[in-house]
Design a protein around this motif. Sequence first.
Motif, mmCIF file in Angstrom:
data_model
loop_
_atom_site.group_PDB
_atom_site.id
_atom_site.type_symbol
_atom_site.label_atom_id
_atom_site.label_comp_id
_atom_site.label_asym_id
_atom_site.label_seq_id
_atom_site.Cartn_x
_atom_site.Cartn_y
_atom_site.Cartn_z
ATOM 1 N N UNK A 1 33.938 38.357 47.174
ATOM 2 C CA UNK A 1 35.135 39.188 47.292
ATOM 3 C C UNK A 1 34.973 40.322 48.298
ATOM 4 N N UNK A 2 33.762 40.840 48.446
ATOM 5 C CA UNK A 2 33.547 41.941 49.391
ATOM 6 C C UNK A 2 33.847 41.537 50.829
ATOM 7 N N UNK A 3 33.699 40.258 51.143
ATOM 8 C CA UNK A 3 33.981 39.796 52.491
ATOM 9 C C UNK A 3 35.242 38.966 52.604
ATOM 10 N N UNK A 4 36.036 38.912 51.520
ATOM 11 C CA UNK A 4 37.245 38.087 51.503
ATOM 12 C C UNK A 4 38.387 38.788 52.231
ATOM 13 N N UNK A 5 39.481 38.065 52.510
ATOM 14 C CA UNK A 5 40.660 38.709 53.111
ATOM 15 C C UNK A 5 41.151 39.887 52.269
ATOM 16 N N UNK A 6 41.904 40.777 52.922
ATOM 17 C CA UNK A 6 42.307 42.018 52.283
ATOM 18 C C UNK A 6 43.031 41.846 50.966
ATOM 19 N N UNK A 7 43.960 40.880 50.896
ATOM 20 C CA UNK A 7 44.721 40.713 49.657
ATOM 21 C C UNK A 7 43.841 40.201 48.522
ATOM 22 N N UNK A 8 42.833 39.377 48.866
ATOM 23 C CA UNK A 8 41.902 38.890 47.844
ATOM 24 C C UNK A 8 41.021 40.040 47.361
ATOM 25 N N UNK A 9 40.558 40.856 48.287
ATOM 26 C CA UNK A 9 39.743 42.030 47.947
ATOM 27 C C UNK A 9 40.511 42.951 46.997
ATOM 28 N N UNK A 10 41.789 43.207 47.319
ATOM 29 C CA UNK A 10 42.608 44.087 46.480
ATOM 30 C C UNK A 10 42.848 43.483 45.105
ATOM 31 N N UNK A 11 43.165 42.178 45.062
ATOM 32 C CA UNK A 11 43.416 41.508 43.778
ATOM 33 C C UNK A 11 42.156 41.520 42.908
ATOM 34 N N UNK A 12 40.997 41.305 43.537
ATOM 35 C CA UNK A 12 39.722 41.323 42.805
ATOM 36 C C UNK A 12 39.482 42.689 42.166
ATOM 37 N N UNK A 13 39.658 43.755 42.932
ATOM 38 C CA UNK A 13 39.410 45.087 42.392
ATOM 39 C C UNK A 13 40.413 45.451 41.299
ATOM 40 N N UNK A 14 41.686 45.100 41.481
ATOM 41 C CA UNK A 14 42.681 45.400 40.452
ATOM 42 C C UNK A 14 42.399 44.621 39.172
ATOM 43 N N UNK A 15 42.013 43.357 39.323
ATOM 44 C CA UNK A 15 41.656 42.566 38.140
ATOM 45 C C UNK A 15 40.448 43.178 37.436
ATOM 46 N N UNK A 16 39.489 43.647 38.203
ATOM 47 C CA UNK A 16 38.316 44.304 37.620
ATOM 48 C C UNK A 16 38.726 45.586 36.903
ATOM 49 N N UNK B 1 34.888 54.056 44.533
ATOM 50 C CA UNK B 1 35.079 54.644 45.867
ATOM 51 C C UNK B 1 34.089 54.113 46.905
ATOM 52 N N UNK B 2 32.843 53.880 46.505
ATOM 53 C CA UNK B 2 31.851 53.322 47.425
ATOM 54 C C UNK B 2 32.268 51.925 47.879
ATOM 55 N N UNK B 3 32.778 51.134 46.946
ATOM 56 C CA UNK B 3 33.252 49.790 47.302
ATOM 57 C C UNK B 3 34.431 49.886 48.263
ATOM 58 N N UNK B 4 35.351 50.791 47.996
ATOM 59 C CA UNK B 4 36.545 50.924 48.831
ATOM 60 C C UNK B 4 36.214 51.425 50.231
ATOM 61 N N UNK B 5 35.158 52.210 50.347
ATOM 62 C CA UNK B 5 34.773 52.718 51.670
ATOM 63 C C UNK B 5 34.330 51.605 52.616
ATOM 64 N N UNK B 6 34.074 50.419 52.092
ATOM 65 C CA UNK B 6 33.736 49.301 52.975
ATOM 66 C C UNK B 6 34.970 48.782 53.716
ATOM 67 N N UNK B 7 36.183 49.184 53.257
ATOM 68 C CA UNK B 7 37.424 48.702 53.872
ATOM 69 C C UNK B 7 38.362 49.823 54.313
ATOM 70 N N UNK B 8 38.317 50.960 53.606
ATOM 71 C CA UNK B 8 39.314 52.003 53.807
ATOM 72 C C UNK B 8 38.649 53.313 54.193
ATOM 73 N N UNK B 9 39.482 54.309 54.523
ATOM 74 C CA UNK B 9 38.972 55.646 54.828
ATOM 75 C C UNK B 9 40.049 56.674 54.511
ATOM 76 N N UNK B 10 39.632 57.930 54.412
ATOM 77 C CA UNK B 10 40.566 59.029 54.208
ATOM 78 C C UNK B 10 41.292 58.948 52.877
ATOM 79 N N UNK B 11 42.580 59.382 52.893
ATOM 80 C CA UNK B 11 43.381 59.426 51.671
ATOM 81 C C UNK B 11 43.584 58.041 51.077
#
Length: 396
Positions: free
Chosen positions: A301-316, A241-251
């Motif tokens: 990955x933390x500063x990569x485009x959105x789709x790369x960020x999402x793919x990185x987290x899902x792979x992790x 969640x802390x990682x996701x808060x760098x890109x997203x908010x709320x639900x």
Amino acid sequence: MSPTPAPPTPHPRVLPAIVLAQLGGTSSWFAVNAVMPDLQAAFGWDAAAVGTLTAALQGGFIAGTLVFALLAVADRFPARAVFLLCALLASATTLLAAAVAQSVPALLACRVATGFFLAGIYPVGMKIAAQWHPQGLGPALGWLLGALVLGSASPHALRALAAQGAGLPWQAVFVAVAAVTALAGWLLWARVPATPAVAGRGPGLRLRALATLVTDRRVRASVFGYFGHMVELYTVWVLVPTILLTRLEGAAVSWAAFAVLGAGALGCVLGGQWAARVGSARVAATMLAGSGLCCLLAPWALGAPGWVFAAWLLAWGVTVAGDSPQFSALTAANAPREAVGSVLTLTNSIGFAISALSIELFVRLAQTVPLAQLLPWLALGPALGLLALRPLLRAA
């Protein structure tokens, strides 16, 4: 002398019922983590509180696992009844946590108690599954550990539904988790028949079995590989969640956290199928290498485009949990036959103690150290695990 009861014949509906019960029964694991932003907003807690609360639950689970093993609870009493009782008690402590959440000490006590009762859900569910599959769990391990992963992720989805759908308060998540946990206990009790009773009590915890963790080369390889895995697993889950808060908010944060954590269930199931062809050691090593690489890629990955960020987290999410069933299979296969239960119990207890320390350390460091600098250090766990696995990989 009475004859030994014949092992039960597996029914096609038994394993799905156990898997669903495991999924619901473990949903209380991350209930507090899912609503931590709400608790911080309501009570002004420090962000590091999530690490302390999670470590407290891990400590309760360790204590419960050891007590259940020492007293041979699931051998002295019907395992289905133990699962049901612990599910009801975990449900009750989750409801109590909602009532006392304004007090950190009281909430800590509730989380310790919940962790203790989870020791009567996750390991006991595995025992029941083993009773129905006396020739070995095999691919079923992937489904069972996948259920644990998905159950742990489910509170994030419940929070997203509560916040996005009806705008319900955070307490609704605790109520929903408590209801799901209690329902899981009933499901296993109602849908999984009793297995034939085994005469006498089980051997309990064989303390001498601890020596095999060091003296037996194959046991040492799987156990220390698992310890490296546990350095990373729960710490990543807490930090997602802390990682996701760098890109997203709320639900959106909760939905994404559910997706990332829940992806581990896919890794468990697919890894179990793959292990049937190439062996558990190779699957565990591949998953460890993959999750370690994800750690090292964090600064980019933390500063990569959105789709790369999402793919990185899902792979992790897939790789960080996908080796869990394989370590259980390896340790069970390599441990002395007469002490498998003791070796697994001791291994799990030490592993969860390692995870508690790792969570506390990394969550506190995350308050002052940028994630791009901190997350790569988690790769130490997979690296140590891969080093430990070398004897098993050479023999594969």
